[in-house]
Design an enzyme around this catalytic site. Sequence first.
Site, mmCIF file in Angstrom:
data_model
loop_
_atom_site.group_PDB
_atom_site.id
_atom_site.type_symbol
_atom_site.label_atom_id
_atom_site.label_comp_id
_atom_site.label_asym_id
_atom_site.label_seq_id
_atom_site.Cartn_x
_atom_site.Cartn_y
_atom_site.Cartn_z
ATOM 1 N N HIS A 18 -88.054 -18.638 67.353
ATOM 2 C CA HIS A 18 -88.442 -17.590 68.298
ATOM 3 C C HIS A 18 -88.199 -18.027 69.748
ATOM 4 C CE1 HIS A 18 -90.859 -14.097 69.641
ATOM 5 N NE2 HIS A 18 -91.208 -14.907 70.633
ATOM 6 N N GLU A 19 -88.702 -19.197 70.086
ATOM 7 C CA GLU A 19 -88.583 -19.649 71.474
ATOM 8 C C GLU A 19 -87.144 -20.015 71.821
ATOM 9 O OE1 GLU A 19 -90.898 -19.081 73.399
ATOM 10 O OE2 GLU A 19 -92.487 -18.765 71.925
ATOM 11 N N HIS A 22 -85.367 -16.979 73.175
ATOM 12 C CA HIS A 22 -85.609 -16.790 74.623
ATOM 13 C C HIS A 22 -84.796 -17.802 75.435
ATOM 14 C CE1 HIS A 22 -88.762 -13.902 73.982
ATOM 15 N NE2 HIS A 22 -89.578 -14.766 73.385
#
Length: 445
Positions: A18-19, A22
């Site tokens: 997920h990170e 980003h």
Amino acid sequence: MHSLIFFLIALAILIIIHEYGHFWVARRCGVKVLRFSVGFGKPIWQKVGKDGTEYVLAPIPMGGYVKMLDEREMPVSEEQAQFAFNRQSLAKRVAIVSAGPIANLIFAILAYWMLFVVGVSGIKPIIDDVHPASIAAQAGLNPSDEILQVDGKRTPTWNSVYKALIQKAEYGERTEILVLTSGIEQQYALVIPQVSIDQASSILDKIGIEPLRPAIKPVLGEIVPDSPAQKAGLKVGDVLLSSQQQTIDNWSKWVELIQASAGKEWNIEIQRNEQRLTLTLTPQAGDDGKGRIGAAVDASQSTIPQELQAELSYGPVEAVWQAVIQTWDFSSSTLKSLWGMITGKVSTDNLGGPISIAQIAGSSAEQGVTSFISFLAMISITLGILNLLPIPMLDGGHLAMFAVEAVRGKPISEITQMQIQKVGFLILIMVMFIAFFNDLTRVFG
């Protein structure tokens, strides 16, 4: 401890994915990333990379974050201002914020793709019995027929038949079923009844089909949180031996007994490791009136006859489309469940927290690599969907504010954003409280 280890492994994988979504898009958009953290709290490990980003591992494994250069959070020199997040165009900011949830969904597609290419084991869809005057009987289906296709889709396992029928049952549609009967392929037309999502498990029964199942040892492989099975004290790995002093040696007979015993309290004898225990179990009536206990069998403990073994697999190209469909189906189901909780049609008791996830992680890992990968895919989809919800502090909340900015032509004021973030924090605290409360209730009764 076993469940905790696999919970931490699963969480670490999904947080990093997920990170990293980003992080990767932020870097491609020219934004300076100051910190990439897995976990919260005081760092237990940290290192500054050649790219100038500080990589951190923190002790609280409930998420992570990517900290970017931002004039709203710190003084930024004029030379560095062009690399600040808040200075980027609206399109770039939207891309950076949405990249995390999208990365979770992409991971799920890749996980399902791998499973479909390797192959998912199952049982051949051979009909054991057809209920008299049922939809299946009226269509002409017979015992010993093997279902080959549903609406032109290959269905080598019962699981693939079930999924194909459920798609039709959402709206109640006519479907074509190709079966092999006495060595001859025959086509039949069935009108699938409309079935709600909470009754999906009974689709075969509503059509009037009894699947041919091999004799499977009654070893529990999964316990649904807050279910009659858990309340009775049953655990993963327990072997069901007898009921009311009557020996029952296979899972199918247990299912028949449970379905016929809704609301009835009866004693069962189980074996747990080297110990024999007697427990009191009360099956709960489902929407169809049949008993349910919220437990699944561990089929890996039984040997399936060669003639009943099957495998669902696709070529590398076709597997991509099938993985996308699988991800879409589970995403739709997740959204329907969330909407059901919001409207009150689905109980918030179904909401699980870290303890529930840890139990499922441990259980799936015990059943093998493919089961654990499937679990990771489902949790990754759930994480992606939840983060896209328009709740302040989540990615979806930021995207909602960007939508307002697009309409207004200018950003929402910082004071208003701060107030919105506080509301979002309260909402998240409430949801976490409910999830933790449900977990503790399931564990301590």
